[in-house]
Design a protein around this motif. Sequence first.
Motif, PDB file in Angstrom:
ATOM      1  N   PRO A  24       0.811  -1.197   0.000  1.00 20.91           N
ATOM      2  CA  PRO A  24       0.000   0.000   0.000  1.00 20.91           C
ATOM      3  C   PRO A  24       0.842   1.244   0.000  1.00 20.91           C
ATOM      4  N   SER A  25       2.081   1.139   0.493  1.00 17.64           N
ATOM      5  CA  SER A  25       2.883   2.335   0.569  1.00 17.64           C
ATOM      6  C   SER A  25       3.174   2.869  -0.815  1.00 17.64           C
ATOM      7  N   ASN A  26       2.972   2.056  -1.833  1.00 22.39           N
ATOM      8  CA  ASN A  26       3.133   2.565  -3.184  1.00 22.39           C
ATOM      9  C   ASN A  26       1.978   3.477  -3.566  1.00 22.39           C
ATOM     10  N   GLY A 184      11.201   2.752   6.626  1.00 22.57           N
ATOM     11  CA  GLY A 184      11.578   4.133   6.941  1.00 22.57           C
ATOM     12  C   GLY A 184      11.445   4.402   8.429  1.00 22.57           C
ATOM     13  N   GLN A 185      10.328   3.925   8.979  1.00 25.05           N
ATOM     14  CA  GLN A 185      10.065   4.188  10.382  1.00 25.05           C
ATOM     15  C   GLN A 185      11.098   3.497  11.281  1.00 25.05           C
ATOM     16  N   LEU A 186      11.380   2.236  10.975  1.00 22.50           N
ATOM     17  CA  LEU A 186      12.306   1.491  11.837  1.00 22.50           C
ATOM     18  C   LEU A 186      13.720   2.057  11.752  1.00 22.50           C
ATOM     19  N   VAL A 187      14.157   2.405  10.526  1.00 22.20           N
ATOM     20  CA  VAL A 187      15.524   2.931  10.416  1.00 22.20           C
ATOM     21  C   VAL A 187      15.603   4.310  11.082  1.00 22.20           C
ATOM     22  N   THR A 188      14.501   5.071  10.988  1.00 24.47           N
ATOM     23  CA  THR A 188      14.506   6.390  11.615  1.00 24.47           C
ATOM     24  C   THR A 188      14.570   6.258  13.139  1.00 24.47           C
ATOM     25  N   GLY A 359       9.672  12.915  13.313  1.00 20.52           N
ATOM     26  CA  GLY A 359      10.187  12.357  12.057  1.00 20.52           C
ATOM     27  C   GLY A 359       9.807  10.894  11.895  1.00 20.52           C
ATOM     28  N   VAL A 360       9.901  10.134  13.001  1.00 16.89           N
ATOM     29  CA  VAL A 360       9.542   8.713  12.953  1.00 16.89           C
ATOM     30  C   VAL A 360       8.072   8.580  12.534  1.00 16.89           C
ATOM     31  N   TRP A 361       7.266   9.486  13.034  1.00 17.37           N
ATOM     32  CA  TRP A 361       5.840   9.432  12.731  1.00 17.37           C
ATOM     33  C   TRP A 361       5.565   9.851  11.281  1.00 17.37           C
ATOM     34  N   LEU A 362       6.343  10.839  10.811  1.00 23.23           N
ATOM     35  CA  LEU A 362       6.060  11.400   9.487  1.00 23.23           C
ATOM     36  C   LEU A 362       6.638  10.601   8.321  1.00 23.23           C
ATOM     37  N   VAL A 363       7.736   9.884   8.569  1.00 27.49           N
ATOM     38  CA  VAL A 363       8.498   9.359   7.430  1.00 27.49           C
ATOM     39  C   VAL A 363       7.687   8.446   6.510  1.00 27.49           C
ATOM     40  N   GLU A 364       6.829   7.618   7.061  1.00 27.49           N
ATOM     41  CA  GLU A 364       6.026   6.754   6.196  1.00 27.49           C
ATOM     42  C   GLU A 364       4.739   7.436   5.747  1.00 27.49           C
ATOM     43  N   ARG A 365       4.475   8.603   6.311  1.00 30.63           N
ATOM     44  CA  ARG A 365       3.260   9.312   5.904  1.00 30.63           C
ATOM     45  C   ARG A 365       3.553  10.278   4.760  1.00 30.63           C
ATOM     46  N   VAL A 366       4.563  11.135   4.949  1.00 32.67           N
ATOM     47  CA  VAL A 366       4.823  12.114   3.882  1.00 32.67           C
ATOM     48  C   VAL A 366       5.966  11.683   2.963  1.00 32.67           C
ATOM     49  N   GLY A 367       6.719  10.686   3.352  1.00 35.08           N
ATOM     50  CA  GLY A 367       7.821  10.211   2.505  1.00 35.08           C
ATOM     51  C   GLY A 367       9.112  10.931   2.817  1.00 35.08           C
ATOM     52  N   ARG A 368      10.236  10.314   2.345  1.00 35.66           N
ATOM     53  CA  ARG A 368      11.565  10.860   2.685  1.00 35.66           C
ATOM     54  C   ARG A 368      11.805  12.206   2.024  1.00 35.66           C
ATOM     55  N   ARG A 369      11.401  12.295   0.757  1.00 42.77           N
ATOM     56  CA  ARG A 369      11.746  13.481  -0.014  1.00 42.77           C
ATOM     57  C   ARG A 369      11.056  14.738   0.525  1.00 42.77           C
ATOM     58  N   ARG A 370       9.746  14.636   0.719  1.00 41.89           N
ATOM     59  CA  ARG A 370       9.022  15.817   1.190  1.00 41.89           C
ATOM     60  C   ARG A 370       9.452  16.198   2.602  1.00 41.89           C
ATOM     61  N   LEU A 371       9.715  15.165   3.408  1.00 45.30           N
ATOM     62  CA  LEU A 371      10.142  15.430   4.788  1.00 45.30           C
ATOM     63  C   LEU A 371      11.490  16.162   4.794  1.00 45.30           C
ATOM     64  N   THR A 573      11.696   7.091  -1.950  1.00 39.54           N
ATOM     65  CA  THR A 573      11.931   5.643  -1.841  1.00 39.54           C
ATOM     66  C   THR A 573      10.873   4.971  -0.972  1.00 39.54           C
ATOM     67  N   LYS A 574       9.950   5.768  -0.489  1.00 42.70           N
ATOM     68  CA  LYS A 574       8.934   5.249   0.437  1.00 42.70           C
ATOM     69  C   LYS A 574       8.175   4.059  -0.156  1.00 42.70           C
ATOM     70  N   GLY A 575       8.051   3.018   0.628  1.00 41.74           N
ATOM     71  CA  GLY A 575       7.201   1.898   0.248  1.00 41.74           C
ATOM     72  C   GLY A 575       7.777   0.954  -0.778  1.00 41.74           C
ATOM     73  N   ARG A 576       8.951   1.254  -1.316  1.00 42.74           N
ATOM     74  CA  ARG A 576       9.512   0.377  -2.341  1.00 42.74           C
ATOM     75  C   ARG A 576      10.339  -0.723  -1.706  1.00 42.74           C
ATOM     76  N   ARG A 577      10.407  -1.829  -2.416  1.00 39.00           N
ATOM     77  CA  ARG A 577      11.333  -2.867  -1.957  1.00 39.00           C
ATOM     78  C   ARG A 577      12.738  -2.383  -2.213  1.00 39.00           C
ATOM     79  N   LEU A 578      13.673  -2.836  -1.393  1.00 38.19           N
ATOM     80  CA  LEU A 578      15.067  -2.420  -1.595  1.00 38.19           C
ATOM     81  C   LEU A 578      15.515  -2.759  -3.006  1.00 38.19           C
ATOM     82  N   GLU A 579      15.026  -3.879  -3.514  1.00 39.33           N
ATOM     83  CA  GLU A 579      15.456  -4.338  -4.844  1.00 39.33           C
ATOM     84  C   GLU A 579      14.929  -3.428  -5.957  1.00 39.33           C
TER      85      GLU A 579
END
Length: 632
Positions: A24-26, A184-188, A359-371, A573-579
Amino acid sequence: MSNLMGERRKKVSDDGERSLIQAPSNASINSQGPSSASTGDLERAARKQFQQEVTPAFVYILAGFSALGGFLFGYDTGVVSGAMLLLKKEMNLSALWQEVLVSSTVGAAALSALAGGYLNGIFGRRVCILLASFIFSLGGVVLSAAPNKEVLLVGRLIVGLGLGIASMTVPVYMAECSPPHLRGQLVTINTLFITGGQFIASVIDGAFSYLRHDGWRYMLGLSVVPAVLQFFGFLFLPESPRWLIQRGLTQKARRVLSQIRGNQNIDEEYESIKNSIEEEEKEGVGAGPVIWRILTYAPARRALIVGCGLQMFQQLSGINTVMYYSATILQMSGVRDDKLAIWLAAGTAFTNFLFTLLGVWLVERVGRRRLTLGSIIGTCLSLTLLAIGFLMTSQHAPPVTFHPSNPTPNTTCVGYGSCDSCMLDPACGFCYRDNGTSLFDSSCVPANQASTGQAAWGRCSNTSQMIDGTYWAYNYCPTSYSWIVLFGLILYLAAFAPGMGPMPWTVNSEIYPLWARSTGNACSSGVNWTFNVLVSLTFLHVAQYLTYYGAFFMYSCLAFLGFFFVYGCLPETKGRRLEEIEALFDSRLCTCGASDSDEGRQIEYIRPRIELGQLRKRVLEPECGIAYISLQ
Ligand SMILES: O[C@H]1[C@H](O)[C@@H](O)[C@H](O)[C@@H](O)[C@H]1O
């Protein structure tokens, strides 16, 4: 080769198609046109599916133990300022020794982060984290038992070696073990632990500053506790499944994947990691050392530029000058008591921690770039406000009105005409009287170099005698405009901490292809540490040449440059697989003309142009394209 690339793109495209349904993150992918309603349905269904899948608690345990590495990073870099206050008195340290003890750790971290890339590739993430926690424990023991400054230096170097390895390995390990929607959330959370470590360090500094002897031993030695905890925890935690597959340990990798994904089906994830490794091997991105292969393979090179650039701009935004000199900044805003300033500095560290939580709360909501973009704009504006605050305080700095007879000739201090020039000279301090409504009898006199908390001679030379409204200001000037500086400081942390603080680490953990991941992270962490030491060591000199407001205005301009860099280069990069992420950097800088439909199917186009840095739409054209998703 081009055929292979073609096949590969197709594969990515197939993966992308599947992941749109499953991840869904896509949902951030733009969908326009007639079929957007059905796309929305798909996304909603996918999101629901994800919400129903319970992320196993094991992933959180794993993230918690890994993030202890971040805690140690924060603790060991944060605790030294308080420890140094006591050490310089007890060991009679010269200014040079103090500088050496502080910066040796950061210097050693820069070098060991680079070596960590190699160790990660050979021994794996888990062994490197075990090694780092062992080194941290050893360093803590050496520091707390140090009989002299030479042994202290050895201890600080050992801690630095651990820091470098942990700082580059932990985010990679966490990213490789997390499910895409939580990555994103866990790494943050790792950066949250860094700032948490800095906060706890400042509290410990405050608490032990009341001990007359050996307080520093507790301050420096206490880091052994989280280090030992992490070491024992990691004896029971698994290796990263991606590293295992890369090493051909496929059965073990499947076991680990099942362990960290709970009851979810791991076949698809396993296959996609395996396929991407096989394709990388088939395509053969050149030979030679990994760094050379990164530099000669455009997508990896672009990722490296983005990763190192982010880390560089993070440090050039001046975070560590703000962290190190927050006590001084607070003194400028009217806090005269040293102990109170130390406690308020803990408040600054807490603000940094609190906003990293945002930031932990926002990263999966607004994405890395916008944040990151939002954060850097705020950082830039608040740095400008800090500069204005310093400018106002300097313009309204009190003049020197009293020239005491000088018992030590040749001192430059007595020659200064105002507090502003006096406080910029590290050898001098401002001694004044205040009757509650105005300042009077103010002089500029040499500071006691063994303890800058008092003057070398005269009214302000003995703290206990500073009565009758006599005050000693070292490194700051008392003015009524300093609230602007305080406000700027809080605003700065509120803007920096959710985005520019954690995102460079988070983004670096995900943008490199597997074969380049440890080396890429090693380089970018090395850049972070190098600029950290450069900016914090030069701050006082820069302030002397450019004044405080000049220095902060300079950081503001550097952050402004950083904005253009992020705007131009950082893809989402939000929601994408590393691959899948490598494909975002696989641009030929083309500008394909794109149409919105193809034989009745809606097509999304990606233009992953590195200079635009934005995932606009998905690309269909083979020469430019990375992947396309056809949405029914
Ligand atoms: O991301 C972290 C964090 O922002 C810390 O507060 C800072 O001290 C570090 O240098 C930085 O890398």
